[in-house]
Design an enzyme around this catalytic site. Structure first.
Site, short mmCIF file in Angstrom:
data_model
loop_
_atom_site.label_atom_id
_atom_site.label_comp_id
_atom_site.label_asym_id
_atom_site.label_seq_id
_atom_site.Cartn_x
_atom_site.Cartn_y
_atom_site.Cartn_z
N LYS A 80 15.57 84.53 25.49
CA LYS A 80 14.22 84.39 26.04
C LYS A 80 14.32 83.66 27.38
O LYS A 80 14.92 82.59 27.47
CB LYS A 80 13.32 83.59 25.10
CG LYS A 80 11.88 83.49 25.61
CD LYS A 80 10.98 82.84 24.60
CE LYS A 80 10.99 81.34 24.65
NZ LYS A 80 10.35 80.74 25.84
N ASP A 82 9.22 85.55 28.93
CA ASP A 82 8.11 84.74 28.42
C ASP A 82 7.41 84.05 29.60
O ASP A 82 7.61 82.86 29.84
CB ASP A 82 8.69 83.72 27.42
CG ASP A 82 7.65 82.74 26.89
OD1 ASP A 82 6.44 83.08 26.91
OD2 ASP A 82 8.05 81.65 26.45
N LYS A 124 3.94 84.59 30.11
CA LYS A 124 2.53 84.40 29.69
C LYS A 124 1.55 84.69 30.82
O LYS A 124 0.78 83.83 31.25
CB LYS A 124 2.32 82.98 29.16
CG LYS A 124 3.16 82.62 27.95
CD LYS A 124 2.82 81.23 27.43
CE LYS A 124 3.65 80.84 26.23
NZ LYS A 124 5.08 80.60 26.53
N ASP A 141 -4.26 86.61 34.52
CA ASP A 141 -4.82 86.75 35.87
C ASP A 141 -5.81 87.91 35.84
O ASP A 141 -6.09 88.45 34.76
CB ASP A 141 -3.67 86.99 36.87
CG ASP A 141 -3.98 86.44 38.26
OD1 ASP A 141 -5.09 86.69 38.75
OD2 ASP A 141 -3.10 85.78 38.84
N THR A 160 -0.15 76.33 20.77
CA THR A 160 -0.05 75.33 19.68
C THR A 160 -0.47 73.95 20.16
O THR A 160 -0.73 73.07 19.34
CB THR A 160 1.38 75.29 19.12
OG1 THR A 160 2.30 75.30 20.21
CG2 THR A 160 1.66 76.48 18.23
N ARG A 214 16.17 74.55 21.51
CA ARG A 214 17.03 73.36 21.48
C ARG A 214 17.98 73.24 20.30
O ARG A 214 19.08 72.71 20.49
CB ARG A 214 16.14 72.11 21.62
CG ARG A 214 15.53 72.02 23.01
CD ARG A 214 14.35 71.10 23.08
NE ARG A 214 13.18 71.69 22.42
CZ ARG A 214 12.00 71.10 22.35
NH1 ARG A 214 11.84 69.90 22.89
NH2 ARG A 214 11.00 71.70 21.74
#
Ligand code: C5P
Length: 257
Positions: free
Chosen positions: A41, A68, A70, A73, A131, A232
């Site tokens: 990603k 990714d 996002k 617009d 989230t 991570r």
């Protein structure tokens, strides 16, 4: 509309988030992950630092790429961005589902139109509710009702506009699988290996780790996720290859079980 491709084996279900500062750092990780996981990603940090070269490098290593960024617009601008992403050859990309039906339709149509004959079109996903937003934050924006109801509403708008699926936290997988059915693609971040944290409602995985809604690979696959995104727990350890291999093994067991 033809169905979006379904994920196959365990390795293809895992995308490692390359949230690093430089192309060299990303390349070192890709070298360790090559042959172990199917996907990478590339998000705002690496793409802002390194641009399309990051995507090209991942493709050269043989990874599928989830871009990714996002997008959110006006429809024309999002369509242009999706077109460029499709031309780069990414496997998945995403837009904010809150951008509205016209923007979502423009994104879905641009992905299809920009795909060359013989090339697989990119999957276009909608990000529903970040989230980091709770019911109070939504209320402050004028959205009444529960977070879950809004997630479902935005996913339904995404489907009506021709998108392929949603990015969903572990908490929302069952809701979306139940509401949108078996063909809707669900991509889930917030994954932590078994033994690291393990509960879907658990707190942060480790000190300094900001994920608050986490699940194990087995829990996420069991709830109905198609693809898992892990950052991570793979990129922040001494042996990323071994950490990724352990996650793939966990996914494999979940798929068998
Ligand atoms: O390091 P970690 O496993 O938490 O990385 C998760 C990745 O998924 C990050 O790149 C993050 O931007 C992304 N993401 C997320 N939560 C969301 C949506 C995306 O963590 N709700």
């Amino acid at each position: 509309m033809p169905d979006a491709p379904r994920p196959a084996g365990a390795r293809d279900r895992l995308f490692v988030a390359l949230d690093v500062e430089t192309l060299d750092q990303a390349d070192a990780l890709m070298t360790e992950l090559k042959g172990v996981v199917g996907g990478c990603k590339i998000g705002s940090q690496l793409f802002t630092a390194a641009g399309p070269a990051a995507v090209e490098r991942a493709l050269a290593h043989g990874f599928r790429v989830f871009l990714d960024l996002k997008y959110h617009d006006i429809p024309n601008t999002v369509a242009g961005a999706v077109r460029e992403a499709a031309r780069l050859g990414v496997f998945m990309l995403n837009v904010h589902a809150s951008g509205g039906p016209a923007m979502l339709r423009a994104a879905a149509e641009a992905g299809r139109a920009a795909t060359r004959p013989g090339q697989t079109r990119p999957l276009c996903l909608g990000v529903t509710v970040l989230t980091s937003l709770d019911r109070h934050a939504l209320a402050a924006q004028g959205v009444v009702g529960t977070v879950e109801a809004h997630v479902l509403r935005l996913a339904e708008q995404s489907r009506a506009a021709g998108l392929d699926g949603s990015v969903a936290s572990p908490r929302e997988i069952r809701l979306l699988r139940g509401g949108l059915g078996p063909r809707w693609i669900i991509v889930t971040p917030g994954i932590r290996p078994d033994g690291a944290t393990a509960r879907a409602d658990a707190g942060p995985a480790t000190a300094g780790d900001d994920q608050v809604r986490v699940a194990t690979p087995a829990a996420a696959i069991g709830a109905g996720a198609d693809y898992l995104v892990v950052g991570r727990p793979v990129t922040g350890v001494a042996d990323p290859g071994a950490a990724a291999a352990a996650l793939v093994a966990e996914i494999e067991r979940a798929l068998d079980g």
